[in-house]
Design a protein around this motif. Structure first.
Motif, PDB file in Angstrom:
ATOM      1  N   ILE A 119      -1.702  -9.590   5.378  1.00  0.00           N
ATOM      2  CA  ILE A 119      -0.678  -8.588   5.646  1.00  0.00           C
ATOM      3  C   ILE A 119      -1.234  -7.200   5.379  1.00  0.00           C
ATOM      4  N   ILE A 120      -0.563  -6.207   5.932  1.00  0.00           N
ATOM      5  CA  ILE A 120      -1.001  -4.828   5.756  1.00  0.00           C
ATOM      6  C   ILE A 120       0.223  -3.961   5.503  1.00  0.00           C
ATOM      7  N   ALA A 121       0.053  -2.889   4.737  1.00  0.00           N
ATOM      8  CA  ALA A 121       1.149  -1.977   4.419  1.00  0.00           C
ATOM      9  C   ALA A 121       0.625  -0.552   4.390  1.00  0.00           C
ATOM     10  N   HIS A 122       1.447   0.394   4.825  1.00  0.00           N
ATOM     11  CA  HIS A 122       1.109   1.820   4.819  1.00  0.00           C
ATOM     12  C   HIS A 122       2.194   2.563   4.054  1.00  0.00           C
TER      13      HIS A 122
ATOM     14  N   ASN B  31      -6.888   1.651  -0.067  1.00  0.00           N
ATOM     15  CA  ASN B  31      -7.825   2.773   0.045  1.00  0.00           C
ATOM     16  C   ASN B  31      -7.442   3.904  -0.906  1.00  0.00           C
ATOM     17  N   ASN B  32      -7.363   3.535  -2.160  1.00  0.00           N
ATOM     18  CA  ASN B  32      -7.077   4.474  -3.235  1.00  0.00           C
ATOM     19  C   ASN B  32      -7.915   4.052  -4.426  1.00  0.00           C
ATOM     20  N   ALA B  33      -8.634   4.982  -5.011  1.00  0.00           N
ATOM     21  CA  ALA B  33      -9.447   4.671  -6.188  1.00  0.00           C
ATOM     22  C   ALA B  33      -9.273   5.796  -7.198  1.00  0.00           C
TER      23      ALA B  33
ATOM     24  N   GLY C  84      -2.826  -0.670   2.339  1.00  0.00           N
ATOM     25  CA  GLY C  84      -3.199  -1.844   1.563  1.00  0.00           C
ATOM     26  C   GLY C  84      -3.306  -3.062   2.451  1.00  0.00           C
ATOM     27  N   TYR C  85      -4.214  -3.943   2.091  1.00  0.00           N
ATOM     28  CA  TYR C  85      -4.442  -5.197   2.828  1.00  0.00           C
ATOM     29  C   TYR C  85      -4.447  -6.325   1.815  1.00  0.00           C
ATOM     30  N   GLN C  86      -3.798  -7.438   2.148  1.00  0.00           N
ATOM     31  CA  GLN C  86      -3.747  -8.560   1.208  1.00  0.00           C
ATOM     32  C   GLN C  86      -3.761  -9.890   1.940  1.00  0.00           C
ATOM     33  N   VAL C  87      -4.450 -10.847   1.351  1.00  0.00           N
ATOM     34  CA  VAL C  87      -4.464 -12.215   1.847  1.00  0.00           C
ATOM     35  C   VAL C  87      -3.372 -12.993   1.123  1.00  0.00           C
TER      36      VAL C  87
ATOM     37  N   SER D  45       3.806   2.433  -4.077  1.00  0.00           N
ATOM     38  CA  SER D  45       4.633   1.980  -2.955  1.00  0.00           C
ATOM     39  C   SER D  45       3.893   0.966  -2.092  1.00  0.00           C
ATOM     40  N   VAL D  46       2.584   1.168  -1.922  1.00  0.00           N
ATOM     41  CA  VAL D  46       1.784   0.214  -1.150  1.00  0.00           C
ATOM     42  C   VAL D  46       1.790  -1.150  -1.828  1.00  0.00           C
TER      43      VAL D  46
END
Length: 380
Positions: A352-355, A220-222, A311-314, A361-362
């Motif tokens: 997975i998800i990261a904050h 969620n960064n653009a 961030g979200y990743q498959v 860093s994400v």
């Protein structure tokens, strides 16, 4: 049987909802958070999907013949009246009409959903609205250089490949490859009004020579200037009433050299809603679908705020493997396959998800977590 039309819906009166998707975990989790009782039909019956669901049924496909018995089961046993659909219907458009004949859809009507896959009509509307997009043709180009072949009813970048030779196929179209950064914008709509939830950056993964644009992850960064965000908000204000979009939707676009180019609208709840889990987005999706939501007229104010970046990743299988018994998944993993499941090369293993506080860093944390899972599975 006719469509399930009825008197205006009181969103607050909905307690139980049927969720139907290729993978229902995200929506079941959101429904639980919203205080609803989710009943789930999907293709995987992942471990965490089962934990969130009040009850679930796994089906072979989302085609009507596979879907109907499971829908009958939930209607008969729970008298469920409302359904929310997720991804996976792009290739089973007739199934949405079936759902609409049995239940009240909370989201876009099947006609609205289907219209997004009439690509000639879609890009014609963009022409009328003076909204830019990479060049598109509907017969094979004479020159193959820098053209992509795209399925008419695609999802998640699956089936997109570089164009090398002439082909005659009514199920595809050709679009000029546009360099730049890939983005999406998550938005809420009620058929007329629109509210931006957030702008995202996304990236693909190359699974093979013919699958190099498959959706991999997003954050969620653009890195877009406010003038570009305002421009895209203006496009959505035009497109929402034309297409009669309702609920949560997302718009994919490419940004390059101070210009943005529309790729497509995803007329359903998308993975990016997980990046904004501090908001009751599923509740707002339901409210917008039935016309009871209040839209925040926030423009620059919403974009200037810097939320915790998520961030979200498959994670895709690099080779064929069987999920081991008693495998312990870390708490930041989602969409957890059942022990004994066969995952073939190129199929999703989990997500997975990261904050973190900043984009770099994400991305680094997502890569670290991905490698951790791959290494752990390799040790079994």
């Amino acid at each position: 049987m006719g469509e399930a039309t009825a008197k205006p819906i009181d969103a607050d009166s909905i307690e139980t909802v049927l969720i139907v998707a290729g993978s229902g975990r995200m929506l079941a989790q959101a429904a639980r958070k919203a205080g609803l009782k989710p009943l789930v039909i999907d293709l995987f019956a992942d471990l965490d999907t089962q934990s969130y669901a009040e009850d679930f049924r796994q089906v072979k496909s989302l085609a009507e013949q596979d879907l109907a018995p499971a829908v009958d089961y939930f209607i008969d046993r729970y008298a469920v009246a409302h359904v929310i659909y997720g991804s996976g219907f792009e290739g089973c458009l007739e199934s949405l009409y079936y759902l609409n004949s049995r239940l009240i859809i909370l989201g876009n009507h099947p006609d609205v959903f289907t219209r997004q896959f009439d690509k000639q009509a879609f890009f014609s509307v963009l022409d009328q609205l003076n909204i830019p997009y990479p060049d598109v043709v509907f017969s094979a180009p004479d020159c193959a250089e820098n053209w992509l072949v795209k399925p008419m009813q695609g999802q998640g970048g699956i089936g997109i490949k570089r164009y090398y030779a002439n082909a005659a196929d009514s199920s595809v179209y050709w679009q000029k490859f546009q360099t730049g950064t890939a983005h999406s914008v998550l938005f809420l709509a009620d058929g007329q009004q629109v509210e931006i939830i957030g702008f995202n950056t996304q990236w693909p993964v190359r699974l093979s020579e013919t699958q190099e644009f498959v959706f991999s992850g997003l954050v969620n960064n653009a890195d877009l200037q406010d003038k570009h965000k305002t421009e895209i908000m203006g496009w959505l204000k035009q497109m929402v009433p034309v297409f009669q979009l309702k609920g949560l939707n997302s718009l994919d676009f490419v940004h390059a050299k101070d210009c943005s180019y529309v790729l497509e609208i995803n007329p359903r709840l998308s993975a990016s809603m997980q990046l904004y889990d501090d908001q009751d987005l599923l509740v707002r999706h339901i409210q917008a679908s039935v016309g009871t939501t209040l839209f925040a007229q926030r423009l620059d104010s919403g974009w200037l705020k810097a939320p915790l970046q998520t961030g979200y990743q498959v994670i895709y299988a690099e080779h064929e493997l069987i999920i081991p018994d008693y495998f312990e998944w870390p708490g930041w993993c989602m969409d957890l396959p059942k022990p004994g499941n066969m995952c073939r090369a190129g199929q999703p293993l989990c997500s997975i998800i990261a904050h973190q506080n900043n984009l770099q860093s994400v991305v680094e944390q997502l890569l670290t977590k991905q490698q951790f899972i791959i290494n752990k599975l390799e040790r079994f």
